[in-house]
Design an enzyme around this catalytic site. Structure first.
Site, PDB file in Angstrom:
ATOM      1  N   ARG A   1      -0.436 -10.354 -24.626  1.00 37.46           N
ATOM      2  CA  ARG A   1      -0.619  -8.841 -24.905  1.00 37.46           C
ATOM      3  C   ARG A   1       0.241  -8.285 -26.072  1.00 37.46           C
ATOM      4  O   ARG A   1      -0.091  -7.408 -26.904  1.00 37.46           O
ATOM      5  CB  ARG A   1      -0.341  -8.168 -23.934  1.00 37.46           C
ATOM      6  CG  ARG A   1      -1.628  -8.335 -22.597  1.00 37.46           C
ATOM      7  CD  ARG A   1      -1.487  -7.564 -21.396  1.00 37.46           C
ATOM      8  NE  ARG A   1      -0.614  -8.331 -20.518  1.00 37.46           N
ATOM      9  CZ  ARG A   1       0.427  -7.828 -19.650  1.00 37.46           C
ATOM     10  NH1 ARG A   1       0.639  -6.603 -19.647  1.00 37.46           N
ATOM     11  NH2 ARG A   1       1.240  -8.595 -19.084  1.00 37.46           N
TER      12      ARG A   1
ATOM     13  N   HIS B   1       1.873  -9.530 -10.923  1.00 35.93           N
ATOM     14  CA  HIS B   1       1.799  -9.579 -12.457  1.00 35.93           C
ATOM     15  C   HIS B   1       0.130  -9.510 -12.716  1.00 35.93           C
ATOM     16  O   HIS B   1      -0.666  -9.816 -11.826  1.00 35.93           O
ATOM     17  CB  HIS B   1       2.051 -11.048 -12.824  1.00 35.93           C
ATOM     18  CG  HIS B   1       2.220 -10.925 -14.349  1.00 35.93           C
ATOM     19  ND1 HIS B   1       1.095 -11.058 -15.274  1.00 35.93           N
ATOM     20  CD2 HIS B   1       3.387 -11.179 -15.049  1.00 35.93           C
ATOM     21  CE1 HIS B   1       1.592 -10.932 -16.303  1.00 35.93           C
ATOM     22  NE2 HIS B   1       3.120 -11.281 -16.250  1.00 35.93           N
TER      23      HIS B   1
END
Length: 515
Positions: A269, A246
């Protein structure tokens, strides 16, 4: 009383346990109903599921019914995202609605994560969704266990072996306080992955030794126990080499080398957070696949930062304040350098950050005016006007909470230093569409099921954000249902969790009656 055994108390395990209880009508030739015993090696249930911070995906849910989305579009996105087995790609809106209806959970907010063509990642207004969802399901099993012998939870108990008879799984042996105990019944494995086992003989060392140097977001209990026990009785494993790294592990400034790190939710995000390099420039599509964003980070210059402007942070403020309280994110009153603010900490001129935001702003406006145009290929499809991501071949198509460069000097920001981390194991024990574990010949092993991260083949070589909690609920329910059918046959009968628990979880929230 006949019983099913669930090994692992994360979301997959408690989804399975609740489903067994829902499906446990009268047992043939046995007094009473089908019960469940949940065994977990930790001091308390929850596992890595409680760390999930973005939400749970769902298509055609009650929350999402006004959005342009469908199960077909979800399936297409998930297959593009890395999944290889269409028969295991399941997103039924009823699974998210089950959480709302049976456990009184708030799933009213939606976000769009990387690789998704529509906003479909559900969460509530407070706390981390993984924690909120998983604890609610744990509490339901606990309430039922307090009212009857239909459910038991055994903590601090490490399952060591699957018991078999004539090729059928018929129980487990577990160790607790230095002594061995046995439970009898078919088994649902929900033991998670192996992303925190850094020992020399670990599955990580065997299949991905190149990743051993990285930190992880997994708790230290994540050591591949279920996979190893399944393989020991002839179960087939699949995709063990596919380990997801990740891109947004949070670096604690006072302990940057810590092996276990907090994860910055992908939803940060999704609401408009930008990823920038040491020079203050964007270099990727923030909403691309996780393996893609990680790959672009390794090509660029660290340290990398995740930054959120005021509109973005306001949309997910609980997360930002939580990370700030943990010391892994910082609030800046403005972006301007020379005032102990963001640009000064980054050691870049404010003009650089202004140019980065202006370029992103102009691309977003062009995309809004001409969504199908642009000179660069976009992800998951179409074209984009965004040059930094477009040049990578995976251009940004969706923009949210943008600001133009002139706002940067006075704009408040939340910012965190981020680094790639081992996050999720796509591989595990191979299952069929009924969540039954298969043997080396591809035949279902009677009495053995798997759900959640321990089950391989669901996500292929990459998992899209928001699909892990969905996987846990979908296949936890599938495993619970088919395990119950395996035991009950034609006597399968649905029961009401609220009735079994004496009113469900809403009863705990209701104000006390006035005397």
């Amino acid at each position: 009383m006949a019983q099913a055994i669930v090994v692992g108390g994360g979301l997959a395990g408690v989804s399975a346990a609740n489903t067994v209880l829902e499906c446990g009508g009268k047992v043939p030739s046995t007094p009473g109903r089908l019960g469940v015993v949940l065994v977990d090696k930790s001091a308390f249930c929850g596992g890595n599921s409680t760390k999930a911070t973005s939400g749970i995906n769902g298509a055609e849910t009650q929350t999402q019914k006004q959005k342009k989305d469908s199960v077909q579009l979800f399936t297409s996105d998930t297959l593009k995202g890395g999944a290889k087995k269409p028969e295991l790609v399941k997103a039924n809106g009823s699974d998210v609605d089950w959480l709302v209806d049976k456990f009184d959970l708030d799933m009213s907010l939606l976000a769009r994560l990387g690789g998704h063509s529509a906003p479909r990642t559900h969460r509530g207004k407070e706390r981390f969704p993984g924690m909120t969802i998983t604890y609610a399901l744990i509490q339901m099993v606990e309430k039922i266990s307090e009212r009857s012998d239909l459910a038991r939870i055994i903590n601090k108990a490490k399952v060591k072996q699957l018991l078999t008879k004539s090729g059928t799984v018929c129980g487990v042996t577990y160790e607790k306080k230095g002594k061995d105990f046995t439970e009898e019944g078919p088994v649902i494995l929900a033991t998670g992955g192996f992303g925190a086992d850094f020992t020399d003989d670990s599955l990580l060392a065997k299949y991905r030794p190149d990743l051993l140097h990285l930190p992880t977001t997994n708790g230290d209990h994540t050591t591949g126990d279920g996979i190893k026990m399944g393989e020991a009785i002839g179960a087939r494993s699949i995709d063990l080499e596919w380990v997801q790294v990740h891109p947004t592990g949070l670096v604690e400034p006072d302990d940057p080398e810590a092996k276990i790190k907090f994860l910055a939710a992908e939803a940060l995000r999704g609401v408009g957070g930008l990823v920038i390099n040491a020079e203050g420039q964007r270099f990727c599509n923030e909403l691309g696949r996780r393996d893609y964003v990680t790959g672009e980070m390794w090509k660029s210059k660290p340290p990398y930062r995740l930054i959120l402007n005021k509109a973005a942070s306001d949309e997910i403020i609980w997360h930002c304040k939580h990370y700030t309280g943990r010391g892994v994110m910082k609030f800046y009153a403005s972006g301007e350098d020379g005032k102990a603010e963001l640009c000064k900490d980054m050691q870049i001129p404010v003009s650089t950050l202004e140019a980065t935001h202006q370029q992103h702003f102009e691309a977003a406006k062009k995309q809004e005016k001409d969504p199908e145009g642009g000179p660069y290929p976009a992800y998951p499809s179409g074209k984009t006007w965004d040059e930094p991501s477009g040049k990578t071949g995976v251009g940004k198509k969706f923009f949210h909470n943008i600001i133009d460069g002139s706002k940067v000097k006075a704009e408040p920001f939340y910012s965190a230093i981020i680094t790639p981390v081992i996050h999720y194991c796509m591989g595990g024990l191979e299952i069929d569409a009924n969540s039954a574990v298969v043997d080396t010949s591809g035949k279902a092993i009677p009495g053995l099921y798997a759900a959640g991260e321990v089950a391989g083949g669901v996500h292929g070589n990459n998992r899209l954000g928001g699909n892990s909690l969905l996987d846990c609920v979908v296949f936890g329910r599938v495993a619970g249902k088919h395990c119950a059918k395996y035991m009950l046959g034609d006597k399968f009968k649905s029961m009401d969790l609220k009735e079994l628990s004496g009113g469900g979880l809403a009863a705990d929230k209701a104000p006390a009656a006035k005397l």
